[in-house]
Design a protein around this motif. Structure first.
Motif, mmCIF file in Angstrom:
data_model
loop_
_atom_site.group_PDB
_atom_site.id
_atom_site.type_symbol
_atom_site.label_atom_id
_atom_site.label_comp_id
_atom_site.label_asym_id
_atom_site.label_seq_id
_atom_site.Cartn_x
_atom_site.Cartn_y
_atom_site.Cartn_z
ATOM 1 N N VAL A 199 0.868 -1.234 -0.001
ATOM 2 C CA VAL A 199 -0.072 -0.117 0.102
ATOM 3 C C VAL A 199 1.013 1.143 -0.064
ATOM 4 O O VAL A 199 2.110 1.142 0.402
ATOM 5 N N ASP A 200 0.352 2.582 -0.659
ATOM 6 C CA ASP A 200 1.143 3.714 -0.487
ATOM 7 C C ASP A 200 0.934 4.119 0.664
ATOM 8 O O ASP A 200 0.189 3.815 1.642
ATOM 9 N N ILE A 201 1.541 5.496 0.977
ATOM 10 C CA ILE A 201 1.260 6.441 2.008
ATOM 11 C C ILE A 201 -0.104 6.816 2.303
ATOM 12 O O ILE A 201 -0.382 7.107 3.467
ATOM 13 N N LYS A 202 -0.824 6.784 1.359
ATOM 14 C CA LYS A 202 -2.499 7.102 1.344
ATOM 15 C C LYS A 202 -3.504 5.942 1.694
ATOM 16 O O LYS A 202 -4.407 5.937 1.729
ATOM 17 N N LYS A 203 -2.636 4.806 2.013
ATOM 18 C CA LYS A 203 -3.190 3.560 2.075
ATOM 19 C C LYS A 203 -4.115 3.083 1.009
ATOM 20 O O LYS A 203 -5.075 2.282 1.284
ATOM 21 N N ASN A 204 -3.774 3.442 -0.125
ATOM 22 C CA ASN A 204 -4.425 3.030 -1.410
ATOM 23 C C ASN A 204 -3.460 1.526 -1.739
ATOM 24 O O ASN A 204 -2.266 1.607 -1.729
ATOM 25 N N ILE A 205 -4.284 0.392 -2.161
ATOM 26 C CA ILE A 205 -3.572 -0.855 -2.410
ATOM 27 C C ILE A 205 -2.929 -0.756 -3.732
ATOM 28 O O ILE A 205 -3.562 -0.401 -4.739
ATOM 29 N N VAL A 206 -1.740 -0.927 -3.751
ATOM 30 C CA VAL A 206 -0.853 -0.681 -5.037
ATOM 31 C C VAL A 206 -0.601 -2.196 -5.657
ATOM 32 O O VAL A 206 -0.622 -2.439 -6.760
ATOM 33 N N TYR A 207 -0.440 -3.243 -4.977
ATOM 34 C CA TYR A 207 -0.342 -4.586 -5.131
ATOM 35 C C TYR A 207 -0.533 -5.574 -4.331
ATOM 36 O O TYR A 207 -0.297 -5.311 -2.917
ATOM 37 N N ASP A 208 -1.116 -6.569 -4.795
ATOM 38 C CA ASP A 208 -1.873 -7.653 -3.688
ATOM 39 C C ASP A 208 -2.108 -8.741 -4.744
ATOM 40 O O ASP A 208 -2.576 -8.901 -5.655
ATOM 41 N N THR A 209 -1.235 -9.870 -4.355
ATOM 42 C CA THR A 209 -1.487 -11.281 -5.303
ATOM 43 C C THR A 209 -0.907 -12.335 -4.286
ATOM 44 O O THR A 209 -0.351 -12.082 -3.356
ATOM 45 N N LEU A 210 -1.532 -13.546 -4.632
ATOM 46 C CA LEU A 210 -0.932 -14.739 -4.006
ATOM 47 C C LEU A 210 0.258 -15.264 -4.849
ATOM 48 O O LEU A 210 0.618 -14.822 -6.102
ATOM 49 N N VAL A 211 1.199 -16.095 -4.263
ATOM 50 C CA VAL A 211 2.336 -16.753 -4.676
ATOM 51 C C VAL A 211 2.591 -18.172 -4.452
ATOM 52 O O VAL A 211 2.207 -18.538 -3.441
#
Length: 442
Positions: free
Chosen positions: A297-309
């Protein structure tokens, strides 16, 4: 009727022409005023970001701190490879470990294993097991309680020896030069694996307590909060095999497969190359802990990247109770660690500030070398000092008055909490600084 003399010499005597010209001028002035307001506002936002970056930089760890706190750093003698220095830490449960250490001292006098390998060191113990549990669960990824010995059979515990002797595997058919013993981070027993392939030689069941040991009044009243059992009671949970973290005490490496973040191709005028909070969920494999979920997440708490591995190695335990990851969730996952590395390095440069709680654990699992890091374990230190660490749940409750991780861990929630904690610390330090400055000029 008014007459207007144009520069071209043509006379315009229509009243509508006058109003039209005036209207155009007003629109241009209004548009310029709006543009100037937007420009000023954008400048104020950029200046606020620049001020925030300025305050954040004083929390960035230096090179010595990165090594001391177990971050992966690039090897001088092996460029492109990583080394990790894991210092000796206490074991989480004092009296249980004291009994194991006493058993080891007694059995070491009776047994003498002729193995020419490196030597390990026994762990230290502390009195307050409640504090131990909190410090060892800094990121609840079991990396804070590493006590694997870096040697082979010389520090083998007596109970483990008896289990091995009673198992179908005998000492005669074990190539001791190809074996290494590791410390199980759940039941605190040692087990054998193959040095080259990491194939398990010891295949005993892992009986452990998944909860924490709490001291309610005094040390004699310690109870496990998972089953309300006594401190020395047998475990309430059974695992198929023992597990380890992949890192042993002391010097580890050099490791290949690590990628270093690259310098940004664009120079930022306000020195803002991005600030991101990173958190990972992990599972136990035969090679130790491997990442199964990555959230940014960025400093504004917006989700930038989210994935399973999908882990590269065979999974031993999904660690669902803490990671929230199940076998069905990873069934159709195709993204590998190399894919995740490529995705992250596409927007994270060498100048980007990464923040997290126990961030060295995440960077180890991601196999990424990065030096611009802020760790809330250091920003909010334990009152007993390193190696004790407060858990993210404890810090969030004390500082933010928020309850997190009530049922299971959520990497997105943890990353957002890290942002809130760091911003709260910045505001606190700014207030203290202004107060000191004001009193100085009184």
């Amino acid at each position: 009727m008014p007459r207007i003399i144009m520069k071209s010499g043509v006379c315009k005597n229509t009243e509508s022409e006058i109003f039209r010209t005036t209207r155009i001028k007003c629109k241009k002035n209004q548009g310029s005023r709006i543009a100037s307001l937007i420009y000023k506002r954008s400048n104020s936002v950029k200046s606020n970001d620049a001020i925030l970056i300025f305050h954040l930089r004083k929390y960035i760890l230096n090179g010595i701190d990165l090594v001391n706190f177990g971050y992966p750093v690039e090897s001088t003698y092996y460029p492109g490879c990583a080394i990790i220095v894991s210092k000796e830490q206490h074991r989480p449960h004092s009296r249980v470990n004291n009994q194991n250490n006493n058993n080891y001292e007694k059995n070491s006098q009776k047994r003498s294993l002729n193995v020419n390998a490196g030597s390990g060191s026994t762990s230290s113990s502390v009195v307050n097991s409640d504090i131990d549990q909190e410090s060892s669960s800094d990121s609840d990824k079991f990396l804070g309680s590493i006590q694997s010995s870096s040697s082979s059979l010389s520090h083998w515990l007596g109970d483990s020896c008896e289990n091995l002797r009673s198992s179908p595997i005998t000492w005669n058919n074990i190539d001791q030069t190809q074996t290494v013993d590791h410390y199980c981070v759940r039941c605190f027993k040692n087990f054998l694996i193959n040095r080259e392939t990491n194939v398990y030689i010891t295949k005993d069941k892992c009986i452990y307590h998944w909860g924490k040991l709490r001291n309610y009044h005094n040390s004699s009243d310690s109870k496990w909060n998972c089953c309300d059992g006594d401190e020395n009671s047998s475990g309430c949970t059974e695992g198929n095999m023992h597990v380890w973290t992949g890192i042993t005490q002391g010097f580890n490496g050099p490791f290949d497969g690590y990628l270093r973040t690259k310098p940004s191709r664009v120079i930022s005028w306000d020195d803002n190359y991005g600030v991101y909070a990173l958190d990972c969920e992990m599972c136990f494999t035969k090679n130790g802990l491997e990442v199964v979920k990555v959230s940014v997440v960025d400093i504004k708490k917006n989700i930038v990247y989210d994935t399973l591995v999908k882990p590269d190695s065979e999974i031993i335990d999904y660690n669902t109770r803490f990671s929230g990851i199940t076998e069905s969730m990873l069934k159709n996952t195709k993204k590998t660690l190399k894919d995740v590395q490529k995705d992250l390095l596409s927007f994270i440069s060498a100048e980007t500030i990464l923040i997290g709680h126990g961030l060295e654990n995440d960077l180890k699992a991601l196999k990424i070398l990065h030096s611009m890091v802020i760790d809330t374990c250091v920003v909010f230190p334990h009152f007993l000092g390193y190696p004790f660490r407060s858990s993210l749940k404890t810090i969030a409750k004390k500082v933010l008055k928020k309850q997190i991780q009530l049922s299971k861990h959520d990497s997105i929630e943890d990353a957002k909490i890290v942002v809130d904690l760091l911003l709260a610390r910045v505001e606190h330090d700014k207030t203290i600084s202004l107060h000191i400055t004001f009193n100085r000029f009184q």
